[in-house]
Structure formats: structure tokens, C-alpha cells
Motif scaffolding. Structure first.
Motif, mmCIF file in Angstrom:
data_model
loop_
_atom_site.group_PDB
_atom_site.id
_atom_site.type_symbol
_atom_site.label_atom_id
_atom_site.label_comp_id
_atom_site.label_asym_id
_atom_site.label_seq_id
_atom_site.Cartn_x
_atom_site.Cartn_y
_atom_site.Cartn_z
ATOM 1 N N LYS A 148 27.317 -41.997 -5.069
ATOM 2 C CA LYS A 148 27.182 -41.446 -3.725
ATOM 3 C C LYS A 148 27.986 -40.159 -3.611
ATOM 4 O O LYS A 148 29.180 -40.120 -3.907
ATOM 5 N N GLY A 149 27.330 -39.089 -3.219
ATOM 6 C CA GLY A 149 28.003 -37.809 -3.071
ATOM 7 C C GLY A 149 28.009 -36.954 -4.309
ATOM 8 O O GLY A 149 28.470 -35.806 -4.254
ATOM 9 N N VAL A 150 27.506 -37.465 -5.444
ATOM 10 C CA VAL A 150 27.429 -36.646 -6.650
ATOM 11 C C VAL A 150 26.363 -35.567 -6.428
ATOM 12 O O VAL A 150 25.202 -35.874 -6.174
ATOM 13 N N PRO A 151 26.721 -34.293 -6.497
ATOM 14 C CA PRO A 151 25.753 -33.222 -6.197
ATOM 15 C C PRO A 151 24.738 -33.046 -7.322
ATOM 16 O O PRO A 151 25.021 -33.331 -8.484
ATOM 17 N N GLU A 152 23.572 -32.575 -6.944
ATOM 18 C CA GLU A 152 22.554 -32.266 -7.939
ATOM 19 C C GLU A 152 22.743 -30.845 -8.443
ATOM 20 O O GLU A 152 23.417 -30.028 -7.807
ATOM 21 N N LEU A 153 22.166 -30.575 -9.600
ATOM 22 C CA LEU A 153 22.230 -29.223 -10.160
ATOM 23 C C LEU A 153 21.406 -28.273 -9.301
ATOM 24 O O LEU A 153 20.347 -28.642 -8.789
ATOM 25 N N LYS A 154 21.888 -27.068 -9.136
ATOM 26 C CA LYS A 154 21.135 -26.071 -8.384
ATOM 27 C C LYS A 154 20.009 -25.518 -9.258
ATOM 28 O O LYS A 154 20.219 -25.176 -10.415
ATOM 29 N N ILE A 155 18.825 -25.495 -8.693
ATOM 30 C CA ILE A 155 17.648 -25.023 -9.424
ATOM 31 C C ILE A 155 17.067 -23.821 -8.706
ATOM 32 O O ILE A 155 16.913 -23.832 -7.473
ATOM 33 N N GLN A 156 16.753 -22.807 -9.467
ATOM 34 C CA GLN A 156 16.085 -21.637 -8.898
ATOM 35 C C GLN A 156 14.614 -21.978 -8.707
ATOM 36 O O GLN A 156 13.846 -22.025 -9.661
ATOM 37 N N LYS A 157 14.254 -22.280 -7.481
ATOM 38 C CA LYS A 157 12.890 -22.730 -7.213
ATOM 39 C C LYS A 157 11.924 -21.546 -7.139
ATOM 40 O O LYS A 157 12.256 -20.493 -6.599
ATOM 41 N N THR A 158 10.747 -21.757 -7.702
ATOM 42 C CA THR A 158 9.690 -20.757 -7.638
ATOM 43 C C THR A 158 8.685 -21.178 -6.574
ATOM 44 O O THR A 158 8.217 -22.321 -6.573
ATOM 45 N N GLU A 159 8.402 -20.273 -5.675
ATOM 46 C CA GLU A 159 7.444 -20.576 -4.614
ATOM 47 C C GLU A 159 6.057 -20.836 -5.203
ATOM 48 O O GLU A 159 5.552 -20.051 -5.999
ATOM 49 N N ARG A 160 5.470 -21.968 -4.842
ATOM 50 C CA ARG A 160 4.111 -22.260 -5.314
ATOM 51 C C ARG A 160 3.118 -21.380 -4.561
ATOM 52 O O ARG A 160 3.275 -21.135 -3.371
ATOM 53 N N GLU A 161 2.114 -20.894 -5.262
ATOM 54 C CA GLU A 161 1.115 -19.992 -4.690
ATOM 55 C C GLU A 161 -0.275 -20.619 -4.820
ATOM 56 O O GLU A 161 -0.538 -21.377 -5.765
ATOM 57 N N PRO A 162 -1.175 -20.313 -3.889
ATOM 58 C CA PRO A 162 -2.565 -20.751 -4.067
ATOM 59 C C PRO A 162 -3.213 -20.000 -5.223
ATOM 60 O O PRO A 162 -2.784 -18.903 -5.583
ATOM 61 N N TRP A 163 -4.236 -20.588 -5.808
ATOM 62 C CA TRP A 163 -4.953 -19.926 -6.908
ATOM 63 C C TRP A 163 -5.640 -18.662 -6.389
ATOM 64 O O TRP A 163 -6.331 -18.702 -5.356
ATOM 65 N N PRO A 164 -5.521 -17.542 -7.109
ATOM 66 C CA PRO A 164 -6.296 -16.350 -6.737
ATOM 67 C C PRO A 164 -7.791 -16.622 -6.909
ATOM 68 O O PRO A 164 -8.198 -17.441 -7.738
ATOM 69 N N LEU A 165 -8.594 -15.932 -6.130
ATOM 70 C CA LEU A 165 -10.032 -16.148 -6.151
ATOM 71 C C LEU A 165 -10.618 -15.945 -7.537
ATOM 72 O O LEU A 165 -11.477 -16.719 -7.984
ATOM 73 N N GLU A 166 -10.137 -14.930 -8.256
ATOM 74 C CA GLU A 166 -10.712 -14.653 -9.575
ATOM 75 C C GLU A 166 -10.444 -15.790 -10.566
ATOM 76 O O GLU A 166 -11.267 -16.061 -11.446
ATOM 77 N N LEU A 167 -9.305 -16.490 -10.411
ATOM 78 C CA LEU A 167 -9.019 -17.606 -11.306
ATOM 79 C C LEU A 167 -9.829 -18.847 -10.930
ATOM 80 O O LEU A 167 -10.212 -19.636 -11.799
ATOM 81 N N LEU A 168 -10.100 -19.020 -9.648
ATOM 82 C CA LEU A 168 -10.987 -20.113 -9.239
ATOM 83 C C LEU A 168 -12.382 -19.898 -9.812
ATOM 84 O O LEU A 168 -13.030 -20.844 -10.295
ATOM 85 N N LEU A 169 -12.840 -18.664 -9.761
ATOM 86 C CA LEU A 169 -14.159 -18.349 -10.319
ATOM 87 C C LEU A 169 -14.171 -18.560 -11.829
ATOM 88 O O LEU A 169 -15.135 -19.096 -12.386
ATOM 89 N N ALA A 170 -13.094 -18.146 -12.495
ATOM 90 C CA ALA A 170 -13.001 -18.343 -13.941
ATOM 91 C C ALA A 170 -12.996 -19.826 -14.290
ATOM 92 O O ALA A 170 -13.614 -20.249 -15.279
ATOM 93 N N TYR A 171 -12.310 -20.620 -13.494
ATOM 94 C CA TYR A 171 -12.262 -22.072 -13.711
ATOM 95 C C TYR A 171 -13.665 -22.663 -13.610
ATOM 96 O O TYR A 171 -14.075 -23.475 -14.437
ATOM 97 N N ARG A 172 -14.413 -22.225 -12.603
ATOM 98 C CA ARG A 172 -15.775 -22.752 -12.409
ATOM 99 C C ARG A 172 -16.710 -22.313 -13.530
ATOM 100 O O ARG A 172 -17.638 -23.041 -13.880
ATOM 101 N N VAL A 173 -16.460 -21.133 -14.086
ATOM 102 C CA VAL A 173 -17.288 -20.677 -15.204
ATOM 103 C C VAL A 173 -17.049 -21.552 -16.430
ATOM 104 O O VAL A 173 -17.975 -21.961 -17.127
ATOM 105 N N VAL A 174 -15.790 -21.853 -16.699
ATOM 106 C CA VAL A 174 -15.434 -22.643 -17.879
ATOM 107 C C VAL A 174 -15.821 -24.111 -17.713
ATOM 108 O O VAL A 174 -16.253 -24.756 -18.672
#
Length: 335
Positions: A148-174
């Protein structure tokens, strides 16, 4: 309350009443002394209906076994229980014979730091160990929780982003219609649900042109109309199982590990490793905002809280508002 007023094997400690008997594990009673519920709990313990089997030693293997039998563990969501199991197995492997009564705060910190190169694993291990040691306290094996009270390691979080349209299209092609990779993508994108809920979807959940969803994490019930792109993918899918997404043999639902590995191969192929399965939920929320939907309309599809709707769509909102603001500036200049 004097000891003589308590029934046999019941003792008062600082945080409540405990059943303590030689050769049996200590167990905290959850009911109020003297009530009918208390006497039933006491009777169940003595008869073996409530207490775990006798133990000959107090070690982490025994503690983990008893925790898995407890309501604390059994009331977890299935996906959460699976996550916890990985860490419980890890604890049992590295310290199964050790006595949890002897664990100190420095031991938990040492365990965390030993896995610092994997910060997510290190932090999650601290969380699960904290819960496990709280159960140790409840069993009466020790007075305090050293994690109890043991701190967690600090992590540099990366903001999650939605898929760009061109990658969604590429996914559907494949991934053509009829493949599981295409089906899981269209289900996630079209319904805006978490991958865990998507993998649980059954053909019988499709009702009146929509998918009925009971969210595992929130217990919310949603009725989400099916978009044309998703309908085309569903029409091309085979129906040899009760689940929409099945394993290779078609005998059960597709596992998270299997789906994640298959999608990762496609992401690697099209250069989309920066965008994962969960990002499709971001796409759904952002597309709804871009279509002019209010927050309650977005939540009607995704099942998110108002705060989460704002979190998922904050960047697209900023772009929309900036466009509106600059348009007003242009209109003012023209006038």
C-alpha cells in the motif's frame, strides 16, 4: 467485548473478528457479531462450507490459491481475471514458497524495479500484488499491507490517435471481404466497441438491422445500427459458429491474442504499427463528432461516459472549432 462472549475460535483483532484455529487458515468474518447472518457464517466455516481447506503452511502459493477462491477474485470481469492470472502465476513462480507475512515494502519496490525495463509489467505487478496482500491482511496472516502506497514507475504516455483515412483504405485493400482481419476491423470501426466486446459478439446479437451489445466493462446495453460497409462484410462472412469472429477451427470465439497477432501482421505490412486495434474505437467516436453528432449521440453508439467522449475526440473537436473560428474571421474580413 470480552473473549468469553465470543464463540470458540473467534478472536477480535484491530480490524475486526477473525476465525483462528490451529491447522486452519485465519479468516475474517464479514457479518456483524450476534446477527443471524453471523451465526450462519460461523456455522459455514466450521462445517467447511465457507472456509478453504486446511493448510499446513502460509506461503504465496497458498495465498494465491485462497485469493482465487475468494469473492474478491470471482467478482472480477473475465478479461480482468485473465490479466490478473498472468501476474499471479508470475508471483507463484518466483516466490511461491515464501511466507507473505515476511514481505516488506522494500521487497515490493525491489520487485517493481527489477522489471523497470518493462514499465507496464512492473506497474501492473504492483497493482495486483497490492490486492493480493490486502487479501493476506483479510485472512489475518498479517496486520498491514506492505504494498500500500508503493508508487508506480512514471511512464511517458503516448496519446493514442485514430487511424488516418489512407491507412484504413490500405487495410481494406490488403484484407478482402471474407477474412477475419477485415471482419474484426469493420466490427470495431462500425460499432465503436471495445475489442473484448466485439470478440464476444454472436450472430444472434444482430437484431432489426443493428447489433445488440452488452458491454463487459460497464454492463451497459446498446443497440447499434449496422453501417453499409459493415453489412457488406457481414454478408461475406461464413456462419459456421454462434460467434461472428471465430478461431481457425470455427469451434469457439477468436481469442484476443489471436486477433491481436493477426491484426499486427497487417499493421506491419501497411506501415500502421503506430495504430492499434483500440484506435478503431477512436475512429468511430471522431467520425461521429465530424458528422455533427452531439456528445449524447456519440455515447449512444460507443457507450462512453461524457468525459471519455471528450477525451477520445478532443483533437478532432479542436480542428473543427478552429475551422469555424477561422471561417468567422474570413467572413468578418469580407464584410
Amino acid at each position: 467485548m470480552a473473549k468469553r462472549e465470543l464463540p470458540k475460535h473467534i478472536y477480535r483483532q484491530r480490524n475486526g473478528l477473525y476465525f483462528q484455529r490451529r491447522g486452519w487458515p485465519s479468516q475474517k468474518l464479514v457479518t456483524e457479531f450476534g446477527t443471524p447472518e453471523f451465526w450462519k457464517e460461523y456455522s459455514d466455516i466450521l462445517s467447511g462450507n465457507e472456509a478453504p481447506k486446511r493448510v499446513t503452511s502460509r506461503n504465496f502459493s497458498s495465498l494465491i490459491s485462497q485469493y482465487r477462491k475468494s469473492p474478491r477474485y470471482k467478482n472480477l470481469k473475465p478479461r480482468t481475471a485473465l490479466d490478473y492470472d498472468k501476474y499471479l502465476d508470475f508471483f507463484e513462480k518466483i516466490m511461491g514458497t515464501a511466507n507473505p507475512s515476511n514481505m516488506k515494502r522494500k521487497d515490493a519496490i525491489r520487485l517493481r524495479d527489477a522489471n523497470a525495463q518493462k514499465p507496464y509489467f512492473a506497474n501492473y505487478s504492483v497493482r495486483v500484488l497490492r490486492i493480493l496482500m490486502e487479501h493476506c491482511v483479510d485472512l489475518g496472516w498479517r496486520e498491514t499491507n506492505p504494498v500500500k502506497g508503493v508508487p508506480e514507475l512514471k511512464i511517458q504516455k503516448t496519446e493514442r490517435e485514430p487511424w488516418p483515412l489512407e491507412l484504413l483504405l490500405a487495410y481494406r485493400v490488403v484484407c478482402a471481404h471474407g477474412t477475419r482481419e477485415r471482419l474484426v476491423m469493420e466490427l470495431c470501426l462500425g460499432t465503436g466497441q471495445r475489442i473484448g466486446d466485439v470478440l464476444e459478439m454472436r450472430w444472434s446479437d444482430i437484431q432489426d438491422g443493428a447489433v445488440f451489445v452488452r458491454q463487459n466493462k460497464t454492463d451497459k446495453e446498446l443497440w447499434v445500427p449496422i453501417l453499409p460497409e459493415l453489412q457488406a462484410t457481414l454478408d461475406a462472412a461464413s456462419r459456421h459458429s454462434i460467434f461472428i469472429l471465430t478461431n481457425e477451427r470455427g469451434t469457439n470465439r477468436w481469442s484476443y491474442r489471436g486477433a491481436s497477432a493477426a491484426v499486427r501482421k497487417v499493421r506491419d505490412q501497411i506501415g500502421a504499427l503506430a495504430y492499434d486495434i483500440h484506435s478503431w474505437r477512436y475512429n468511430a467516436a471522431c467520425e461521429l463528432v465530424e458528422a455533427g453528432c452531439s456528445d449524447d449521440l456519440v455515447a449512444a453508439v460507443t457507450g462512453q461516459s461524457p468525459a471519455m467522449v471528450l477525451h477520445y475526440t478532443k483533437k478532432v473537436r479542436q480542428r473543427i472549432r478552429a475551422q469555424q473560428a477561422q471561417q468567422k474571421r474570413t467572413e468578418r474580413s469580407n464584410n
